[in-house]
Structures are given as C-alpha cells and as structure tokens.
Design an enzyme around this catalytic site. Structure first.
Site, mmCIF file in Angstrom:
data_model
loop_
_atom_site.group_PDB
_atom_site.id
_atom_site.type_symbol
_atom_site.label_atom_id
_atom_site.label_comp_id
_atom_site.label_asym_id
_atom_site.label_seq_id
_atom_site.Cartn_x
_atom_site.Cartn_y
_atom_site.Cartn_z
ATOM 1 N N HIS A 158 -34.821 63.964 67.043
ATOM 2 C CA HIS A 158 -35.796 65.021 66.625
ATOM 3 C C HIS A 158 -36.727 65.425 67.755
ATOM 4 C CE1 HIS A 158 -34.737 65.145 62.374
ATOM 5 N NE2 HIS A 158 -34.282 63.990 62.604
ATOM 6 N N ASP A 170 -27.009 69.610 69.765
ATOM 7 C CA ASP A 170 -25.629 69.717 69.345
ATOM 8 C C ASP A 170 -24.807 70.649 70.035
ATOM 9 O OD1 ASP A 170 -27.120 67.982 67.610
ATOM 10 O OD2 ASP A 170 -26.626 69.218 65.717
HETATM 11 C C1 GLA Z 1 -29.867 67.631 63.986
HETATM 12 C C2 GLA Z 1 -30.089 69.008 64.712
HETATM 13 C C3 GLA Z 1 -30.564 68.677 66.441
HETATM 14 C C4 GLA Z 1 -31.530 67.533 66.493
HETATM 15 C C5 GLA Z 1 -31.030 66.208 65.546
HETATM 16 C C6 GLA Z 1 -31.996 65.092 65.380
HETATM 17 O O1 GLA Z 1 -28.395 67.114 64.573
HETATM 18 O O2 GLA Z 1 -29.109 69.980 64.788
HETATM 19 O O3 GLA Z 1 -31.000 69.549 66.920
HETATM 20 O O4 GLA Z 1 -32.685 67.757 66.303
HETATM 21 O O5 GLA Z 1 -30.639 66.615 64.225
HETATM 22 O O6 GLA Z 1 -32.190 64.499 66.822
#
Ligand code: GLA
Length: 382
Positions: free
Chosen positions: A33, A169
């Site tokens: 996060h 991601d």
């Molecule tokens: C999800 C979101 C990412 C990131 C994570 C937490 O995977 O897609 O962008 O914020 O949560 O780190």
C-alpha cells in the site's frame, strides 16, 4: 503452463491460428500500500501467468473466449460498448485506454487462460491486462513501451473496473526479470533489478483460499484516507505531495485535523515506506533475518493499523511465527489471499505441514501452497 488447449480452442472457434502471448502474476517482498502513496515497492514476476492467443479479424468487433470459465462474449470498441462480463471489462479497458492514447485498435479474436490463482493477491487481473496490452501493442505495432503498457493496465483498473490501484502489479507484470526483484520508485518509475537468491532460505506463499467481499471498496477507501492526510499535511508543508514525502512528526502536527482512522492509516504508510528502504539495505547485505523481521512488522501494521488483514491471514502469520519462520506477512491488497513467507530450507517442510493441518482444522478450508519462482515479465511466445 501448457498452451495446447488454448491453441485447440482458438482453431475450433475461429478456424485459424493466432499469436501467443503471456504475462505473469507477481509477489511483493515488502512495501505494501505504498505504491499509490508514491513510495517504493519490491515485487517480482512469478511463474504463474495469463496466456492469450490473438489475431486481428478485420472487423470492428472483439470476439473473446475465456477458456477457464467456458464463457464467450463479443463487444465493440466504442466507449459505450462496455461488456457486461467482468473478465471482458479488462480486455475492453485495455483497448479503450490505448485508443484514448491515439492508437488504432481494431477487432480481433482471442482465447485466453491462465494459472494465476484468482483472489489470491497474486495480481491475476494485472496479468490479464498486461497480457492483452502487450499482445495488442505487438499485433498492431502501436509502439507503446513497457512503462506505457503498465499505465494502460492501471488506467483500465481505475476507469473500467473501479479499483483505484497503484502501479506495482502492472509494472511487475510488464518488467519482471527471472531471478530478480524490482525495487521500484512509484513516483519517478525509476527501478532497479535486485538479484534475489537467498541462499539457505525459500520464499513460499500460503493461500488462505478466502477472498473477502468489499475488498475493492475497502481498498479505494484506504487510498482516500491517505490522500486526505497528505492534503492536511500539505497545508503546513507545501512540499508534501504524497504520504511518501511526509514523516511521523508532520503527521502528529495534523492529528487534530484528520479523523482518528485516517491518522492510523497514514501512520502505517509512513512507517512502511521506511521499512521497505530498511529491508532493501538488509537485502543488499544478505541479512535475511532483518528482512524477515521487517516482514513481520509489515504484517502487524497491515493487520492492526491499516486493517486489511483477516482472521485467516492472521492465523497463518501466527503459525509462521510459532514455527520459527524468518519472515511472514499478508501480501498484496489484503482481505484474503496469501501470506508470503521467508523460511529457512530446513524448516520449510515442517512449517508447511503444520500450516496446512492447523489451518484446515480451524477454518475447514484446505489452504494452497506455492513455492515462489521469479520469472520474466510480459512476452510473445510464438
Ligand atoms: C493491490 C494493488 C496494488 C497495491 C497493492 C498493495 O495489489 O493493485 O497497486 O496497492 O494492492 O500494496
């Protein structure tokens, strides 16, 4: 993954052959996060991925078949052609985001499949976006680079799925490199490959196999909290654009100007940004005990301050601690999915056995275990 079934289905549906592409899911060692707060993350692409076969069909319609669900759909490429099926929104969104950036995308036929577990925090949706982003870009010679492809995937989430995610991601899926984690600065998008070969340790994911509802609305709410606190701090410190720019003293200054809930969320983020930097230092020094300690701290923060854990994840984390696992924490957005565990070779089997048995006894759900293998990002296969 064997792509024979994709090939066969494509042939039988469309009577021809297309080109095959793949893009992987990801793990994240630490830095959770932090991406939408312009901080750092440390992900790596894994050996579980989405695969698509694709061929332009000379029309203005996309015909898509989701092999794992046995579902098909057809949609146009105008803004109001948004398909009803949730999986098709990802493909549609990627096309639309490319078109919005001036690209000429036309109809195509596709079959896709994958082995990234859904709802496990391993970013199956980013893998899908990056797979189609990479494939369409290549098929139509659109000239987007990997940075832009990652942003196209992220914008798809924002505008067509409704999750206000960060860039981690999609970036990991597009930029993954075998054997390396990626230390990514989510503000500048500067990145560095960090070879990850922890001698004597293994990385293993334990999947709670629960995916709690409301995860995406809770996720968006966390982001709002962070932005509210950053805005409050900015009034006193104009240089603070994101929480990444703030420190705990600045946060204390605005204690009476933000809600107690927002305060505690921001505290987690500010600590997590620093934790990642500390973990990276430890990693460079080969000090995995410190890396592991930081992972546990992240879990406690995510559970008690950011409140994105759940009883199932907390339970697995407790078991890891009891078994003497070096580091363990909830991975990804939270509210279910996997814990990521850094475990000494000699403890691996005993830990897994104990985690599997006790978890199943307590929750009446069989957890799943994946040994992490760090692999390459989006690419063409044929
Ligand atoms: C999800 C979101 C990412 C990131 C994570 C937490 O995977 O897609 O962008 O914020 O949560 O780190």
């Amino acid at each position: 993954m064997d792509t024979t079934k994709i090939r066969e289905k494509f042939k039988s549906l469309y009577g021809t052959e297309g080109a095959l592409y793949t893009s992987p899911g990801r793990i994240n060692l630490i830095g959770e996060h932090t991406d939408y707060n312009a901080g750092f993350v440390l992900p790596g692409a894994i050996d579980k991925a989405m695969y698509c076969e694709i061929k332009p069909n000379g029309t203005n319609k996309v015909r898509a078949y989701a092999l794992d669900l046995g579902e098909s759909t057809e949609f146009g490429l105008e803004e109001n052609d948004l398909p009803a099926k949730s999986w098709a929104k990802y493909i549609f969104g990627v096309c639309r985001e490319m078109i919005k950036r001036g690209a000429k995308v036309e109809g195509f036929d596709t079959v896709f499949s994958g082995d990234v577990p859904l709802g496990a925090g391993m970013s199956s949706s980013a893998a899908l976006e990056s797979c189609f982003g990479f494939a369409i870009n290549d098929q139509y010679n659109l000239g987007f680079d990997r940075f832009e492809l990652a942003k196209i995937g992220q914008a798809t989430e924002h505008n067509y799925v409704g999750v206000k995610c960060g860039i981690m991601d999609q970036f990991a899926s597009c930029f993954g490199k075998e054997g390396s984690l990626i230390r990514l600065d989510c503000r500048s998008l500067e990145y560095e490959y960090v070879p990850f070969n922890p001698k004597g340790y293994r990385l293993v994911l334990v999947n709670t196999c629960v995916a709690h509802e409301l995860a995406s609305s809770a996720y968006n709410k966390r982001r709002e909290s962070c932005e509210a606190v950053a805005a409050a701090i900015r009034k006193h410190h104009p240089e603070v654009e994101f929480l990444r720019d703030a420190n705990l003293d600045m946060l204390k200054e605005v204690a009476n100007e933000v809600s107690a809930e927002d305060y505690i969320r921001a505290e987690f983020v500010i600590e997590e940004v620093q934790r990642l930097l500390d973990a990276c230092e430890a990693l460079k020094a080969g000090d995995y005990e410190t890396v592991g300690k930081k992972m546990y701290e992240t879990h406690i923060g995510l559970s008690r301050k950011y409140e994105v854990s759940c009883p199932e994840l907390d339970y697995l984390n407790d078991i890891a601690r009891v078994c003497g696992v070096t580091g363990s924490r909830v991975m990804g957005g939270g509210f279910g999915g996997c814990t990521i565990n850094l475990v000494k070779d000699e403890l691996h089997d005993a830990f897994i056995e104990r985690a599997m048995n006790s978890y199943e006894q307590k929750f009446k759900i069989k957890p799943k275990v994946y040994d992490v293998v760090i692999k390459d990002g989006a690419r063409k296969l044929s």
